[in-house]
Design a protein around this motif. Structure first.
Motif, mmCIF file in Angstrom:
data_model
loop_
_atom_site.group_PDB
_atom_site.id
_atom_site.type_symbol
_atom_site.label_atom_id
_atom_site.label_comp_id
_atom_site.label_asym_id
_atom_site.label_seq_id
_atom_site.Cartn_x
_atom_site.Cartn_y
_atom_site.Cartn_z
ATOM 1 N N PRO A 141 31.439 18.767 35.287
ATOM 2 C CA PRO A 141 30.042 18.384 35.064
ATOM 3 C C PRO A 141 29.266 18.213 36.362
ATOM 4 N N GLY A 142 28.065 18.765 36.364
ATOM 5 C CA GLY A 142 27.192 18.676 37.524
ATOM 6 C C GLY A 142 27.567 19.581 38.663
ATOM 7 N N LYS A 143 28.652 20.343 38.520
ATOM 8 C CA LYS A 143 29.137 21.152 39.639
ATOM 9 C C LYS A 143 29.420 22.608 39.273
ATOM 10 N N GLN A 144 30.252 22.807 38.259
ATOM 11 C CA GLN A 144 30.752 24.167 38.076
ATOM 12 C C GLN A 144 31.236 24.395 36.645
ATOM 13 N N LEU A 145 31.064 25.638 36.203
ATOM 14 C CA LEU A 145 31.622 26.101 34.941
ATOM 15 C C LEU A 145 32.368 27.397 35.217
ATOM 16 N N VAL A 146 33.641 27.436 34.848
ATOM 17 C CA VAL A 146 34.467 28.630 35.047
ATOM 18 C C VAL A 146 34.942 29.128 33.681
ATOM 19 N N LEU A 147 34.775 30.432 33.462
ATOM 20 C CA LEU A 147 35.240 31.056 32.220
ATOM 21 C C LEU A 147 36.309 32.076 32.559
ATOM 22 N N ARG A 148 37.478 31.904 31.971
ATOM 23 C CA ARG A 148 38.576 32.845 32.178
ATOM 24 C C ARG A 148 38.823 33.551 30.848
ATOM 25 N N ASP A 149 38.429 34.813 30.812
ATOM 26 C CA ASP A 149 38.532 35.597 29.578
ATOM 27 C C ASP A 149 39.668 36.588 29.682
ATOM 28 N N ALA A 150 40.545 36.586 28.689
ATOM 29 C CA ALA A 150 41.655 37.528 28.618
ATOM 30 C C ALA A 150 41.508 38.353 27.351
ATOM 31 N N VAL A 151 41.658 39.664 27.480
ATOM 32 C CA VAL A 151 41.520 40.536 26.324
ATOM 33 C C VAL A 151 42.751 41.432 26.221
ATOM 34 N N TYR A 152 43.208 41.637 24.993
ATOM 35 C CA TYR A 152 44.366 42.482 24.732
ATOM 36 C C TYR A 152 43.970 43.517 23.685
ATOM 37 N N SER A 153 44.106 44.778 24.032
ATOM 38 C CA SER A 153 43.734 45.854 23.126
ATOM 39 C C SER A 153 44.930 46.281 22.280
ATOM 40 N N LYS A 154 44.684 46.501 20.992
ATOM 41 C CA LYS A 154 45.734 46.936 20.087
ATOM 42 C C LYS A 154 45.777 48.456 19.941
ATOM 43 N N LYS A 155 44.858 49.142 20.629
ATOM 44 C CA LYS A 155 44.876 50.597 20.551
ATOM 45 C C LYS A 155 44.927 51.187 21.956
ATOM 46 N N SER A 156 45.357 52.408 22.050
ATOM 47 C CA SER A 156 45.536 53.027 23.357
ATOM 48 C C SER A 156 44.213 53.598 23.870
ATOM 49 N N GLY A 157 44.185 53.820 25.184
ATOM 50 C CA GLY A 157 43.019 54.426 25.786
ATOM 51 C C GLY A 157 42.135 53.422 26.490
ATOM 52 N N PRO A 158 41.262 53.916 27.375
ATOM 53 C CA PRO A 158 40.382 53.027 28.128
ATOM 54 C C PRO A 158 39.322 52.383 27.228
ATOM 55 N N ARG A 159 38.976 51.145 27.593
ATOM 56 C CA ARG A 159 37.975 50.402 26.817
ATOM 57 C C ARG A 159 37.025 49.698 27.785
ATOM 58 N N ILE A 160 35.865 49.350 27.267
ATOM 59 C CA ILE A 160 34.836 48.703 28.089
ATOM 60 C C ILE A 160 34.605 47.288 27.558
ATOM 61 N N GLY A 161 34.727 46.318 28.448
ATOM 62 C CA GLY A 161 34.388 44.939 28.121
ATOM 63 C C GLY A 161 33.062 44.558 28.760
ATOM 64 N N ARG A 162 32.234 43.852 28.037
ATOM 65 C CA ARG A 162 30.975 43.359 28.589
ATOM 66 C C ARG A 162 30.841 41.875 28.274
ATOM 67 N N LEU A 163 30.758 41.087 29.329
ATOM 68 C CA LEU A 163 30.493 39.653 29.195
ATOM 69 C C LEU A 163 28.983 39.448 29.271
#
Length: 593
Positions: A484-506
């Motif tokens: 609080p009053g200082k910082q917010l950190v978001l750690r996002d982990a994604v796991y794809s169930k299908k093959s091939g390249p994918r695009i993530g957008r936060l």
């Protein structure tokens, strides 16, 4: 009241004849019923059925028409085309058919005691009955819409009791009695009761309301017994065991909670389990209020101001928040987790005296999908206020409007309304969360998972929460670390169930009180509206999606605090590539300039 403002105050011959015939077939003794009704006190015009104050007075309604939001006025006492308004806008039609105009008219009758104002109230009631309780009513989906029906019922009953006590309008009694019997029949039907929606509460409590006020009325006792059974089902379906309303919207939490509390105050609800669940919901509401006194805009929530004069809660901690510390009791808790409801809140430091509420750092984290009702594409979304200002904001509701055609392909993406602004505020880009392959988070084909809260903890002034959501072809896990009053950190982990390249957008949405001052080597926002400007440094993974404000094509960078109104805000994001797994980190750091 001048008579030329009122189209009618007595039933037509056909109305009266049809009503008397039907009541005779039902073996209703109208004279005995009149005597019983006349012996009752006038029912109150406030209670569970008054969801918001009616600001318009009776004189204005009769002379200039009933006003609803920005729409044209409806001259309800002069025989309007009732079916027209719901066809143009569902909210307009619902409020009209709920007889929202009736309370001021009856209030004026109570104040004046004159038959003229009772005639003014009878005019739209008789005209409505003549239009819809007939062999060939017009097509109008809002006339017997469950909420219209439920909210109209106490107004009809109030009018019925007044007429029984007024000899000048006694000929209206058979028509109103027949209408009330039909209302009870429709309330009792399974088609009118949806246990999976907050609407079910209003149908059930309308049944109980009639049975408690006029237990001798034909069909009232049966309706009341059915209503009580339905209420027990509703509270279990609508509120989690830890007190969260299960429709993803703090404003609907507020609304249904307020109606339950009003029904309890009216003596209509005394079931111990219902009382326990509502007590927890009352406490939870306080955590949904941001430091600026407005509700968090998760799901279908406008920016409802809660810290208003005279605001009341049955919970002492919530009362402290909504009274700005003037009454109630403060809590020493700095955070709360609702593992069943799917929310995590931080308010640090907890306000202890009047004036403290706006000073707290505040974080709200949502990980919930209990049904498709009011559900946006916003899993693992969060809202943040700090150092006296909003930082990460939500898109809001915008309002409902017209439905999409049943065969619209947008229905398969979870959208129900045709307005592009409405579709935008529901979309993933309008929230502070993750999209994959430039698609909105799936709602339509995915089974509701309930709560996605995995774990929360607090240690030495640092608050952490973990949420996890499974989609058809990927899994998203988000860890929130908040100082609080200082910082917010978001750690996002994604796991794809299908093959091939994918695009993530936060995607992230920043309050319009900030300005972008740098977006080259780093992204920097500054809020200069305070004695000392607040600087927000943002770093994230992959490629920056440049900030835009109020962009039209495609829509990005908007919020809606009130229905049908958009305001520009800052929208930006980070794009990253992955194949099977990827973990990324986004950091927001606050400082005073």
């Amino acid at each position: 009241m001048e008579s030329y403002y009122i189209s009618r105050s007595s039933p037509s011959d056909d109305q009266l004849q049809a009503s008397e015939t039907e009541l005779g077939e039902l073996d209703v003794d109208i004279d005995s019923l009149r005597a019983d009704l006349a012996s009752l006190p006038t029912p109150p015009l406030t209670g569970w059925f008054l969801l918001s104050n009616v600001k318009q007075n009776a004189v204005d309604i009769v002379r200039h028409g009933w006003a609803f939001e920005e729409f044209e006025r409806v001259f309800v006492t002069r025989g309007p085309n009732w079916a027209r308004y719901g066809a143009l806008n569902r909210s307009w039609g619902y409020n009209l058919h709920a007889w929202r105009f009736m309370q001021p008219l009856l209030k004026e009758h109570s104040a004046s005691g004159t038959s003229d104002w009772l005639a003014a109230a009878l005019s739209p009631a008789l005209d409505w009955i003549d239009t819809y309780i007939t062999a060939r009513p017009p097509e109008d989906p809002m006339a017997w819409y469950d909420m219209s029906l439920a909210m109209r019922t106490p107004m009809l009953l109030n009018l019925l009791i007044r007429v029984a006590r007024n000899d000048a309008h006694s000929e209206c009694l058979p028509v109103l009695t027949r209408a009330m019997i039909l209302h009870l029949d429709v309330l009792n039907s399974e088609e009118s009761f949806n246990v999976n929606s907050n609407h079910g509460f209003y149908v059930a409590i309308a049944q109980v309301h009639v049975s408690r006020l006029v237990p001798f009325f034909p069909g009232a006792r049966t309706a009341g017994e059915a209503g009580l059974i339905r209420l027990r089902r509703i509270v279990d379906k609508q509120f989690s065991v830890d007190g969260i309303h299960l429709e993803h919207s703090p404003d609907y939490h507020r609304m249904l909670l307020g109606s339950f509390e009003a029904a309890i105050d009216d003596g209509l609800v005394d079931d111990p389990e219902i009382l326990r669940r509502i007590s927890r919901a009352a406490n939870a509401l306080g955590w949904m209020i941001k430091p600026d006194g407005h509700l968090v805009q998760f799901g279908d929530s406008p920016s409802t101001r809660m810290t208003i004069r005279g605001a009341h809660s049955s919970d002492p901690n919530t009362q402290f928040i909504i009274s700005s510390g003037q009454s109630g009791q403060p809590t020493s808790e700095q955070s709360v987790t609702y593992p069943a409801g799917g929310y995590f809140f931080v308010r640090s430091p907890p306000p202890q005296v009047a004036g403290d509420v706006p000073k707290s750092s505040y974080l709200a984290f949502s990980a919930a999908f209990h049904s498709r009702t009011h559900k946006h594409a916003d899993d693992l979304n969060l809202v943040w206020s700090d150092l006296g200002c909003e930082i990460l904001v939500d898109s809001g509701r915008f309002g409902y409007g017209q439905l999409l055609p049943a065969d619209s392909p947008l229905r398969k993406s979870g959208f129900y309304y045709s307005s592009r602004e409405r579709q935008y505020v529901e979309s993933t880009v309008a929230h502070n969360t993750l999209s994959i392959d430039n698609l909105d988070q799936q709602r339509w084909r995915r089974k509701p998972f309930g709560s996605g809260i995995v774990d929360t903890k607090e240690h030495l002034g640092v608050f952490e929460a973990i949420g996890r959501v499974v989609y058809g072809d990927y899994v998203h896990r988000r860890r929130v670390v908040f100082r609080p009053g200082k910082q917010l950190v978001l750690r996002d982990a994604v796991y794809s169930k299908k093959s091939g390249p994918r695009i993530g957008r936060l995607w992230f949405n920043i309050s319009d009180s900030f300005c972008v001052v740098e977006e080259a080597s780093s992204l920097v926002f500054v809020n200069s509206a305070f004695p000392r400007p607040i600087r927000l440094d943002v770093s994230g993974p992959g490629d920056l999606i440049s900030p835009v404000r109020g962009q039209q094509e495609p829509m990005r960078g908007w919020r809606s605090r009130t229905d049908r109104c958009l305001e520009p805000i800052w929208s930006f994001g980070f794009e990253f590539m992955f194949t099977t797994r990827r973990s990324v980190e986004t950091t927001f750091t606050l400082s005073l300039v």
